[in-house]
Design a protein around this motif. Sequence first.
Motif, PDB file in Angstrom:
ATOM      1  N   SER A 247       0.732  -1.258  -0.091  1.00  0.00           N
ATOM      2  CA  SER A 247      -0.086  -0.059   0.131  1.00  0.00           C
ATOM      3  C   SER A 247       0.948   1.381  -0.087  1.00  0.00           C
ATOM      4  CB  SER A 247      -0.865  -0.113   1.215  1.00  0.00           C
ATOM      5  OG  SER A 247      -0.005  -0.174   2.478  1.00  0.00           O
ATOM      6  N   GLU A 248       2.045   1.098   0.356  1.00  0.00           N
ATOM      7  CA  GLU A 248       3.015   2.478   0.458  1.00  0.00           C
ATOM      8  C   GLU A 248       3.340   2.756  -0.862  1.00  0.00           C
ATOM      9  OE1 GLU A 248       5.558  -1.212   1.350  1.00  0.00           O
ATOM     10  OE2 GLU A 248       3.633  -0.587   1.997  1.00  0.00           O
ATOM     11  N   TYR A 249       3.220   1.731  -1.841  1.00  0.00           N
ATOM     12  CA  TYR A 249       3.456   2.221  -3.508  1.00  0.00           C
ATOM     13  C   TYR A 249       2.177   2.369  -4.089  1.00  0.00           C
ATOM     14  CZ  TYR A 249       8.032   0.153  -2.369  1.00  0.00           C
ATOM     15  OH  TYR A 249       9.382   0.016  -1.821  1.00  0.00           O
ATOM     16  N   PRO A 250       2.334   3.346  -5.141  1.00  0.00           N
ATOM     17  CA  PRO A 250       1.079   3.691  -5.865  1.00  0.00           C
ATOM     18  C   PRO A 250       0.522   2.528  -6.686  1.00  0.00           C
ATOM     19  CG  PRO A 250       2.757   5.165  -6.598  1.00  0.00           C
ATOM     20  CD  PRO A 250       3.465   4.323  -5.266  1.00  0.00           C
ATOM     21  N   GLY A 251      -0.465   2.382  -7.336  1.00  0.00           N
ATOM     22  CA  GLY A 251      -0.775   1.538  -8.363  1.00  0.00           C
ATOM     23  C   GLY A 251      -1.408   0.161  -7.624  1.00  0.00           C
TER      24      GLY A 251
ATOM     25  N   PHE B  65      18.059   4.166 -14.685  1.00  0.00           N
ATOM     26  CA  PHE B  65      19.039   4.804 -13.791  1.00  0.00           C
ATOM     27  C   PHE B  65      18.621   6.314 -13.655  1.00  0.00           C
ATOM     28  CE2 PHE B  65      21.478   1.257 -15.249  1.00  0.00           C
ATOM     29  CZ  PHE B  65      21.548   0.551 -14.279  1.00  0.00           C
ATOM     30  N   LEU B  66      17.846   6.929 -14.882  1.00  0.00           N
ATOM     31  CA  LEU B  66      17.753   8.244 -14.913  1.00  0.00           C
ATOM     32  C   LEU B  66      16.231   8.412 -14.173  1.00  0.00           C
ATOM     33  CD1 LEU B  66      18.465   9.052 -18.709  1.00  0.00           C
ATOM     34  CD2 LEU B  66      20.145   9.492 -16.422  1.00  0.00           C
ATOM     35  N   ASP B  67      15.351   7.563 -14.284  1.00  0.00           N
ATOM     36  CA  ASP B  67      14.079   7.558 -13.532  1.00  0.00           C
ATOM     37  C   ASP B  67      13.868   6.455 -12.326  1.00  0.00           C
ATOM     38  OD1 ASP B  67      11.341   9.132 -13.643  1.00  0.00           O
ATOM     39  OD2 ASP B  67      10.756   6.813 -13.929  1.00  0.00           O
ATOM     40  N   LYS B  68      14.094   6.858 -11.307  1.00  0.00           N
ATOM     41  CA  LYS B  68      14.069   5.788 -10.185  1.00  0.00           C
ATOM     42  C   LYS B  68      12.755   5.777  -9.436  1.00  0.00           C
ATOM     43  CE  LYS B  68      19.102   5.699  -9.635  1.00  0.00           C
ATOM     44  NZ  LYS B  68      20.074   5.906  -8.584  1.00  0.00           N
ATOM     45  N   GLY B  69      11.842   6.845  -9.655  1.00  0.00           N
ATOM     46  CA  GLY B  69      10.742   7.071  -8.828  1.00  0.00           C
ATOM     47  C   GLY B  69       9.889   5.825  -8.886  1.00  0.00           C
ATOM     48  N   PRO B  70       8.939   5.686  -7.793  1.00  0.00           N
ATOM     49  CA  PRO B  70       8.027   4.615  -7.785  1.00  0.00           C
ATOM     50  C   PRO B  70       6.601   4.567  -8.657  1.00  0.00           C
ATOM     51  CG  PRO B  70       7.845   5.907  -5.707  1.00  0.00           C
ATOM     52  CD  PRO B  70       8.742   6.317  -6.675  1.00  0.00           C
ATOM     53  N   GLU B  71       6.534   5.980  -9.032  1.00  0.00           N
ATOM     54  CA  GLU B  71       5.469   6.140  -9.856  1.00  0.00           C
ATOM     55  C   GLU B  71       5.173   5.267 -11.145  1.00  0.00           C
ATOM     56  OE1 GLU B  71       2.746   8.070  -9.247  1.00  0.00           O
ATOM     57  OE2 GLU B  71       3.593   8.960  -7.527  1.00  0.00           O
ATOM     58  N   ARG B  72       3.904   4.979 -11.452  1.00  0.00           N
ATOM     59  CA  ARG B  72       3.786   4.001 -12.584  1.00  0.00           C
ATOM     60  C   ARG B  72       2.914   4.805 -13.613  1.00  0.00           C
ATOM     61  NH1 ARG B  72       1.606  -1.476 -10.674  1.00  0.00           N
ATOM     62  NH2 ARG B  72       1.871  -2.057 -12.950  1.00  0.00           N
ATOM     63  N   ARG B  73       2.330   5.819 -13.420  1.00  0.00           N
ATOM     64  CA  ARG B  73       1.517   6.572 -14.277  1.00  0.00           C
ATOM     65  C   ARG B  73       2.346   7.344 -15.087  1.00  0.00           C
ATOM     66  NH1 ARG B  73      -2.564   9.401  -9.751  1.00  0.00           N
ATOM     67  NH2 ARG B  73      -3.128   7.538  -8.769  1.00  0.00           N
ATOM     68  N   PRO B  74       2.075   7.428 -16.712  1.00  0.00           N
ATOM     69  CA  PRO B  74       2.919   8.144 -17.507  1.00  0.00           C
ATOM     70  C   PRO B  74       3.195   9.726 -17.096  1.00  0.00           C
ATOM     71  CG  PRO B  74       1.607   6.532 -18.443  1.00  0.00           C
ATOM     72  CD  PRO B  74       1.130   6.525 -17.098  1.00  0.00           C
ATOM     73  N   SER B  75       1.929  10.210 -16.677  1.00  0.00           N
ATOM     74  CA  SER B  75       1.821  11.653 -16.597  1.00  0.00           C
ATOM     75  C   SER B  75       2.947  12.002 -15.470  1.00  0.00           C
ATOM     76  CB  SER B  75       0.299  12.131 -16.200  1.00  0.00           C
ATOM     77  OG  SER B  75       0.072  11.451 -15.133  1.00  0.00           O
ATOM     78  N   LYS B  76       3.002  11.111 -14.542  1.00  0.00           N
ATOM     79  CA  LYS B  76       4.059  11.528 -13.298  1.00  0.00           C
ATOM     80  C   LYS B  76       5.514  10.959 -13.639  1.00  0.00           C
ATOM     81  CE  LYS B  76       0.523  11.853  -9.926  1.00  0.00           C
ATOM     82  NZ  LYS B  76       0.234  11.496  -8.504  1.00  0.00           N
ATOM     83  N   ARG B  77       5.581  10.413 -15.084  1.00  0.00           N
ATOM     84  CA  ARG B  77       7.361  10.302 -15.596  1.00  0.00           C
ATOM     85  C   ARG B  77       7.385  10.922 -16.543  1.00  0.00           C
ATOM     86  NH1 ARG B  77       7.622   3.837 -15.255  1.00  0.00           N
ATOM     87  NH2 ARG B  77       9.907   4.443 -15.322  1.00  0.00           N
ATOM     88  N   PRO B  78       7.774  11.962 -16.634  1.00  0.00           N
ATOM     89  CA  PRO B  78       7.847  12.957 -17.905  1.00  0.00           C
ATOM     90  C   PRO B  78       9.128  12.348 -18.618  1.00  0.00           C
ATOM     91  CG  PRO B  78       8.614  14.334 -15.722  1.00  0.00           C
ATOM     92  CD  PRO B  78       7.764  12.846 -15.459  1.00  0.00           C
ATOM     93  N   LEU B  79      10.051  12.166 -18.143  1.00  0.00           N
ATOM     94  CA  LEU B  79      11.298  12.074 -18.640  1.00  0.00           C
ATOM     95  C   LEU B  79      11.153  10.521 -19.555  1.00  0.00           C
ATOM     96  CD1 LEU B  79      14.205  12.950 -19.328  1.00  0.00           C
ATOM     97  CD2 LEU B  79      15.067  11.522 -17.599  1.00  0.00           C
TER      98      LEU B  79
END
Length: 255
Positions: free
Chosen positions: A29-33, A123-137
Amino acid sequence: MHRGKGMKFVGDSRIKANHRMPNVPKDYSEYPGKTEAFWPNFLLKEWMVGAVFLIGYLLLTVAHPSPLEGPADPTRAYTPLPDWYFLFMYQLLKYSFASGPYNVIGAIVIPGLAFGALLLMPFLDKGPERRPSKRPLPTAFMLLTLAAMFYLTWESVVNHDWEAQKAMGAIVETVEFDKESEGYKLYAGSACITCHGEGLEGGAGAPSLMNTGLTADEIKDIAHNGRGNMPPGLWTGSDEDLQKLAEFIESLKAE
């Protein structure tokens, strides 16, 4: 010794357990999605999607089989064309900044940068987000890559001479003829055999003399006046011999 103190409960492997742990996914639950069990929930979905694509590819191969071309002939000019999934690279190498003396840029540097960026993306994008809108790079990089591949593929298809490509790879039916016939002997003793080949199959820019669809009079006219790359005045024999040669070439038709 007090009751229960120091007592240990040990399970017996010979006794089957009546209670089995349910297939409940771990708490992320601490991770989105959305989270779900890998087996069988997630893996079953992957198999179903793979089966749909596999059936689609099988239907395409049945409806549009791979085209066959004529056998390779080193005496005839041929422009090779890659398969559709490499047409974007084929088009890229046509531009002046990626061809000729800069061929290394189009063949190695640009594809190397693209694949290198793809390898570095984790390595450039290490965030836990899975939504494309929140992963701009990574989203921007993927959209740019798809747009470039689509544009280059489209340009390659639109600008290519498909009629000439079809003619180059056409399967030409051969015609059996007698090399002891008078018509072939006239052909072998003339300058025609130099360009059109011993088997009348053509070569060195000269077309095949089999299945020409020309009449004897049209063939005689070409022998005197020339056509295309063939200059006029190459026939130096008599008109009677030219008539026999023209009739021989006219008879070379596939049944």
